[in-house]
Design a protein around this motif. Structure first.
Motif, PDB file in Angstrom:
ATOM      1  N   ILE A   1       0.827  -1.211   0.000  1.00 47.63           N
ATOM      2  CA  ILE A   1       0.000   0.000   0.000  1.00 47.63           C
ATOM      3  C   ILE A   1       0.858   1.256   0.000  1.00 47.63           C
ATOM      4  CG2 ILE A   1      -1.686   1.337   1.325  1.00 47.63           C
ATOM      5  CD1 ILE A   1      -2.735  -1.368   2.381  1.00 47.63           C
ATOM      6  N   TRP A   2       1.734   1.400   0.980  1.00 43.28           N
ATOM      7  CA  TRP A   2       2.449   2.649   1.169  1.00 43.28           C
ATOM      8  C   TRP A   2       3.626   2.827   0.231  1.00 43.28           C
ATOM      9  CZ3 TRP A   2      -0.560   5.860   3.281  1.00 43.28           C
ATOM     10  CH2 TRP A   2      -1.453   5.471   4.268  1.00 43.28           C
ATOM     11  N   LYS A   3       4.153   1.754  -0.356  1.00 39.87           N
ATOM     12  CA  LYS A   3       5.273   1.877  -1.296  1.00 39.87           C
ATOM     13  C   LYS A   3       4.802   1.991  -2.743  1.00 39.87           C
ATOM     14  CE  LYS A   3       8.551   0.956   1.807  1.00 39.87           C
ATOM     15  NZ  LYS A   3       9.629   1.784   2.166  1.00 39.87           N
ATOM     16  N   ALA A   4       3.501   1.838  -2.977  1.00 44.23           N
ATOM     17  CA  ALA A   4       2.959   1.893  -4.336  1.00 44.23           C
ATOM     18  C   ALA A   4       2.990   3.320  -4.865  1.00 44.23           C
ATOM     19  CB  ALA A   4       1.528   1.361  -4.341  1.00 44.23           C
ATOM     20  N   TRP A   5       3.019   3.427  -6.194  1.00 46.61           N
ATOM     21  CA  TRP A   5       2.951   4.741  -6.803  1.00 46.61           C
ATOM     22  C   TRP A   5       1.478   5.077  -6.986  1.00 46.61           C
ATOM     23  CZ3 TRP A   5       0.792   7.209 -10.907  1.00 46.61           C
ATOM     24  CH2 TRP A   5       1.241   8.511 -11.139  1.00 46.61           C
ATOM     25  N   ALA A   6       0.977   5.894  -6.107  1.00 43.30           N
ATOM     26  CA  ALA A   6      -0.417   6.339  -6.155  1.00 43.30           C
ATOM     27  C   ALA A   6      -0.505   7.609  -5.322  1.00 43.30           C
ATOM     28  CB  ALA A   6      -1.338   5.266  -5.586  1.00 43.30           C
ATOM     29  N   PRO A   7      -1.520   8.404  -5.561  1.00 43.38           N
ATOM     30  CA  PRO A   7      -1.703   9.602  -4.741  1.00 43.38           C
ATOM     31  C   PRO A   7      -1.923   9.212  -3.272  1.00 43.38           C
ATOM     32  CG  PRO A   7      -3.092   9.711  -6.695  1.00 43.38           C
ATOM     33  CD  PRO A   7      -2.511   8.338  -6.649  1.00 43.38           C
ATOM     34  N   PRO A   8      -1.485  10.048  -2.347  1.00 42.52           N
ATOM     35  CA  PRO A   8      -1.642   9.723  -0.926  1.00 42.52           C
ATOM     36  C   PRO A   8      -3.080   9.420  -0.514  1.00 42.52           C
ATOM     37  CG  PRO A   8      -0.191  11.599  -1.176  1.00 42.52           C
ATOM     38  CD  PRO A   8      -0.740  11.294  -2.536  1.00 42.52           C
ATOM     39  N   ARG A   9      -4.062  10.103  -1.089  1.00 41.47           N
ATOM     40  CA  ARG A   9      -5.453   9.840  -0.715  1.00 41.47           C
ATOM     41  C   ARG A   9      -5.888   8.445  -1.142  1.00 41.47           C
ATOM     42  NH1 ARG A   9      -8.833  13.520  -5.022  1.00 41.47           N
ATOM     43  NH2 ARG A   9      -7.774  12.668  -6.830  1.00 41.47           N
ATOM     44  N   VAL A  10      -5.372   7.934  -2.256  1.00 37.06           N
ATOM     45  CA  VAL A  10      -5.682   6.571  -2.701  1.00 37.06           C
ATOM     46  C   VAL A  10      -5.033   5.562  -1.760  1.00 37.06           C
ATOM     47  CG1 VAL A  10      -5.366   4.899  -4.567  1.00 37.06           C
ATOM     48  CG2 VAL A  10      -5.982   7.272  -5.095  1.00 37.06           C
ATOM     49  N   LYS A  11      -3.787   5.816  -1.373  1.00 35.43           N
ATOM     50  CA  LYS A  11      -3.099   4.934  -0.435  1.00 35.43           C
ATOM     51  C   LYS A  11      -3.832   4.880   0.894  1.00 35.43           C
ATOM     52  CE  LYS A  11       1.498   6.043  -2.184  1.00 35.43           C
ATOM     53  NZ  LYS A  11       2.830   6.494  -1.777  1.00 35.43           N
ATOM     54  N   PHE A  12      -4.282   6.066   1.364  1.00 39.90           N
ATOM     55  CA  PHE A  12      -4.976   6.129   2.643  1.00 39.90           C
ATOM     56  C   PHE A  12      -6.306   5.376   2.580  1.00 39.90           C
ATOM     57  CE2 PHE A  12      -7.692   8.293   5.785  1.00 39.90           C
ATOM     58  CZ  PHE A  12      -6.952   7.992   6.917  1.00 39.90           C
ATOM     59  N   PHE A  13      -7.054   5.545   1.484  1.00 41.48           N
ATOM     60  CA  PHE A  13      -8.316   4.824   1.342  1.00 41.48           C
ATOM     61  C   PHE A  13      -8.069   3.326   1.299  1.00 41.48           C
ATOM     62  CE2 PHE A  13     -11.554   2.729  -1.203  1.00 41.48           C
ATOM     63  CZ  PHE A  13     -12.685   3.061  -0.475  1.00 41.48           C
ATOM     64  N   HIS A  14      -7.050   2.886   0.587  1.00 40.62           N
ATOM     65  CA  HIS A  14      -6.732   1.463   0.505  1.00 40.62           C
ATOM     66  C   HIS A  14      -6.342   0.934   1.876  1.00 40.62           C
ATOM     67  CE1 HIS A  14      -4.751  -2.264  -0.672  1.00 40.62           C
ATOM     68  NE2 HIS A  14      -5.508  -2.201  -1.745  1.00 40.62           N
ATOM     69  N   TRP A  15      -5.616   1.721   2.642  1.00 38.90           N
ATOM     70  CA  TRP A  15      -5.231   1.324   4.002  1.00 38.90           C
ATOM     71  C   TRP A  15      -6.472   1.144   4.881  1.00 38.90           C
ATOM     72  CZ3 TRP A  15      -1.441  -0.724   6.544  1.00 38.90           C
ATOM     73  CH2 TRP A  15      -1.366  -0.587   7.929  1.00 38.90           C
ATOM     74  N   LEU A  16      -7.419   2.078   4.809  1.00 40.95           N
ATOM     75  CA  LEU A  16      -8.658   1.954   5.575  1.00 40.95           C
ATOM     76  C   LEU A  16      -9.459   0.733   5.137  1.00 40.95           C
ATOM     77  CD1 LEU A  16      -9.891   5.655   5.764  1.00 40.95           C
ATOM     78  CD2 LEU A  16      -8.862   4.281   7.586  1.00 40.95           C
ATOM     79  N   ALA A  17      -9.508   0.483   3.836  1.00 40.44           N
ATOM     80  CA  ALA A  17     -10.237  -0.688   3.345  1.00 40.44           C
ATOM     81  C   ALA A  17      -9.571  -1.969   3.827  1.00 40.44           C
ATOM     82  CB  ALA A  17     -10.292  -0.668   1.818  1.00 40.44           C
ATOM     83  N   ASN A  18      -8.257  -1.996   3.859  1.00 36.48           N
ATOM     84  CA  ASN A  18      -7.527  -3.165   4.329  1.00 36.48           C
ATOM     85  C   ASN A  18      -7.811  -3.441   5.803  1.00 36.48           C
ATOM     86  OD1 ASN A  18      -5.712  -5.321   4.128  1.00 36.48           O
ATOM     87  ND2 ASN A  18      -4.019  -4.060   4.828  1.00 36.48           N
ATOM     88  N   LEU A  19      -8.000  -2.379   6.591  1.00 35.75           N
ATOM     89  CA  LEU A  19      -8.295  -2.527   8.020  1.00 35.75           C
ATOM     90  C   LEU A  19      -9.793  -2.649   8.296  1.00 35.75           C
ATOM     91  CD1 LEU A  19      -5.838   0.110   9.515  1.00 35.75           C
ATOM     92  CD2 LEU A  19      -5.561  -2.366   9.441  1.00 35.75           C
ATOM     93  N   ASP A  20     -10.604  -2.711   7.247  1.00 37.76           N
ATOM     94  CA  ASP A  20     -12.065  -2.771   7.356  1.00 37.76           C
ATOM     95  C   ASP A  20     -12.594  -1.562   8.128  1.00 37.76           C
ATOM     96  OD1 ASP A  20     -14.577  -3.821   6.859  1.00 37.76           O
ATOM     97  OD2 ASP A  20     -14.588  -5.038   8.683  1.00 37.76           O
ATOM     98  N   ARG A  21     -12.115  -0.388   7.769  1.00 37.95           N
ATOM     99  CA  ARG A  21     -12.502   0.842   8.445  1.00 37.95           C
ATOM    100  C   ARG A  21     -13.158   1.852   7.516  1.00 37.95           C
ATOM    101  NH1 ARG A  21     -13.284  -0.296  13.359  1.00 37.95           N
ATOM    102  NH2 ARG A  21     -11.495  -0.923  14.545  1.00 37.95           N
ATOM    103  N   CYS A  22     -13.640   1.413   6.358  1.00 35.61           N
ATOM    104  CA  CYS A  22     -14.333   2.341   5.463  1.00 35.61           C
ATOM    105  C   CYS A  22     -15.705   2.657   6.042  1.00 35.61           C
ATOM    106  CB  CYS A  22     -14.486   1.735   4.068  1.00 35.61           C
ATOM    107  SG  CYS A  22     -12.927   1.618   3.196  1.00 35.61           S
ATOM    108  N   TRP A  23     -16.128   3.898   5.894  1.00 38.32           N
ATOM    109  CA  TRP A  23     -17.400   4.313   6.467  1.00 38.32           C
ATOM    110  C   TRP A  23     -18.536   3.978   5.516  1.00 38.32           C
ATOM    111  CZ3 TRP A  23     -18.267   5.563  11.328  1.00 38.32           C
ATOM    112  CH2 TRP A  23     -17.155   5.850  12.112  1.00 38.32           C
ATOM    113  N   THR A  24     -18.944   2.708   5.513  1.00 38.52           N
ATOM    114  CA  THR A  24     -20.079   2.255   4.719  1.00 38.52           C
ATOM    115  C   THR A  24     -21.362   2.621   5.445  1.00 38.52           C
ATOM    116  OG1 THR A  24     -19.927   0.105   5.787  1.00 38.52           O
ATOM    117  CG2 THR A  24     -18.793   0.359   3.668  1.00 38.52           C
ATOM    118  N   ALA A  25     -22.483   2.423   4.779  1.00 38.39           N
ATOM    119  CA  ALA A  25     -23.764   2.811   5.358  1.00 38.39           C
ATOM    120  C   ALA A  25     -24.049   2.059   6.656  1.00 38.39           C
ATOM    121  CB  ALA A  25     -24.885   2.560   4.352  1.00 38.39           C
TER     122      ALA A  25
END
Length: 104
Positions: free
Chosen positions: A55-79
């Protein structure tokens, strides 16, 4: 009363001595505390995951990395997560507008 009797029997089996008490740290072979052994004991039995490198070493914008990190930790704010916290949410998936949105 049964617990009291069990405790009484265990107390009768104990032997006392005049030797001073000793503290023994069970996480080292020598029984001596160290900060290193305490740190290792903190993670005893945990699993190692190296997905953070992807996640953090990938070439992507920081906001994409952060969203992927939250999704990996099951912390996305779903309904359903918003509902559990008593926050305002849309009852249906915003992409298909047919099914309830769930985190799983």
């Amino acid at each position: 009363i049964g617990q009291y009797l069990q405790l009484w029997q265990l107390a009768q089996q104990a032997t006392l001595s005049d030797a001073p008490d000793q503290l023994i740290w069970k996480w080292t072979a020598s029984g001596i505390y160290s900060a290193q052994s305490c740190y290792a004991a903190t993670f005893q039995g945990s699993l190692h995951s190296y997905s953070w490198k992807l996640i953090w070493k990938a070439w992507a914008p920081p906001r994409v990395k952060f969203f992927h990190w939250l999704a990996n930790l099951d912390r996305c704010w779903t309904a359903d997560r918003l509902a559990r916290h008593g926050l305002q949410h849309h009852p249906r998936c915003l992409l298909c507008d047919q099914a309830r949105e769930r985190s799983n």
